[in-house]
Design a protein around this motif. Structure first.
Motif, short mmCIF file in Angstrom:
data_model
loop_
_atom_site.label_atom_id
_atom_site.label_comp_id
_atom_site.label_asym_id
_atom_site.label_seq_id
_atom_site.Cartn_x
_atom_site.Cartn_y
_atom_site.Cartn_z
N ASP A 244 -118.60 -8.30 -4.82
CA ASP A 244 -118.11 -9.08 -5.96
C ASP A 244 -119.25 -9.24 -6.95
OD1 ASP A 244 -116.14 -11.19 -7.15
OD2 ASP A 244 -118.05 -12.23 -6.97
N SER A 245 -118.93 -9.17 -8.25
CA SER A 245 -120.01 -9.18 -9.25
C SER A 245 -120.81 -10.50 -9.22
CB SER A 245 -119.46 -8.90 -10.65
OG SER A 245 -118.42 -9.79 -10.98
N PRO B 87 -112.34 3.24 -7.35
CA PRO B 87 -111.75 2.31 -6.37
C PRO B 87 -110.25 2.50 -6.23
CG PRO B 87 -112.30 1.18 -8.41
CD PRO B 87 -112.85 2.55 -8.54
N TYR B 88 -109.61 3.02 -7.29
CA TYR B 88 -108.15 3.20 -7.22
C TYR B 88 -107.78 4.38 -6.32
CZ TYR B 88 -108.16 -0.21 -10.93
OH TYR B 88 -108.36 -1.36 -11.64
N TYR C 56 -116.75 -5.40 -14.59
CA TYR C 56 -117.42 -6.14 -13.51
C TYR C 56 -118.70 -5.39 -13.12
CZ TYR C 56 -112.69 -8.04 -13.16
OH TYR C 56 -111.46 -8.60 -13.44
N LYS D 58 -112.62 -2.44 -4.23
CA LYS D 58 -112.96 -2.83 -5.60
C LYS D 58 -114.45 -2.58 -5.82
CE LYS D 58 -109.59 -6.60 -5.92
NZ LYS D 58 -108.73 -6.35 -7.05
N VAL D 59 -114.77 -2.25 -7.07
CA VAL D 59 -116.18 -2.16 -7.48
C VAL D 59 -116.47 -3.34 -8.40
CG1 VAL D 59 -116.46 0.33 -7.25
CG2 VAL D 59 -115.55 -0.60 -9.40
#
Ligand SMILES: N[C@@H](CCC(=O)N[C@@H](CS)C(=O)NCC(=O)O)C(=O)O
Length: 210
Positions: A73-74, A44-45, A20, A59-60
């Motif tokens: 969001d991508s 992100p984890y 992403y 999330k990345v």
């Protein structure tokens, strides 16, 4: 320093293994925006608290705009980048537009299935769910076969987000699931990808283990 106090550059929170993130970074290259964006590595984890303040979903990728808005969001980020740069082809109009977007969605689905498989395989051995893994592989194989049938429709010289997304999806299969040998029986898509993968935007964003 707050987001708005920074140097007016956009900021991209990224992970160099993430497909992403790669979609966004390839678009940045194609649009010639690299000089306007500072990139920051994040896992992100690991959910670091300063990142959770930016994206509660952890999330990345996330893009911080010049105004300090965090876009998590991508697809959202790519839409924003299109308001900032030029150099990529627009999607076709009319009926061809929906066919193009369908192909992009298939490529996004390949990415989703491959990321889900990668995460599943990280579970402790006893709780890896093979049925789930098999379902993801089947979906990937069917989507690759469909894209192969339609490879003649893919642009080489003037990519849209469709080609970028397909390139990132196939590159991620090579990176995380090379044993699938997606090229086998898919000569048209493989030939398209060999040439497309030479683009500087693809070369500069090749996935890296993190
Ligand atoms: N819909 C999001 C998905 C982003 C996403 O799932 N990124 C992965 C990295 S490949 C992530 O950050 N995962 C962390 C997690 O799920 O906790 C997009 O298109 O940007």
């Amino acid at each position: 320093m707050s987001e708005t106090e920074s140097n007016n550059k956009m900021r991209l929170y990224r992970n160099l293994a993430s497909p992403y993130t790669r979609r966004v970074r390839a678009v940045i290259e194609e649009l010639g925006l690299a000089g306007q964006i500072e990139e920051v590595d994040v896992d992100p984890y690991a959910a670091p608290p300063e990142f959770l303040a930016i994206n509660p979903l952890s999330k990345v990728p996330v893009l911080i705009t010049e105004q300090g808005e965090a876009l998590p969001d991508s697809n959202l980020i790519i839409s924003y980048l299109f308001t900032r740069g030029h150099g990529m082809a627009a999607l076709p109009s009319g009926a061809k537009r929906w066919a193009a977007l369908r192909r992009q969605y298939l490529a996004e689905g390949i990415i989703d299935a491959a990321v889900a498989s990668t995460n599943e395989k990280r579970r402790p051995e006893g709780i890896i769910y093979q049925v789930f893994l098999d379902r993801q592989v089947a979906a990937i194989q069917r989507a690759v076969a469909r894209l192969d049938e339609e490879a003649a429709e893919l642009n080489q010289e003037t990519p849209t987000t469709v080609e970028i997304t397909i390139g990132c999806a196939l590159g991620y299969l090579d990176f995380r699931m090379p044993y699938l040998e997606w090229r086998k029986g898919h000569d048209a898509l493989a030939a398209w990808y060999t040439q497309f993968g030479e683009r500087p935007s693809m070369q500069k964003t090749a996935p890296q283990p993190t």
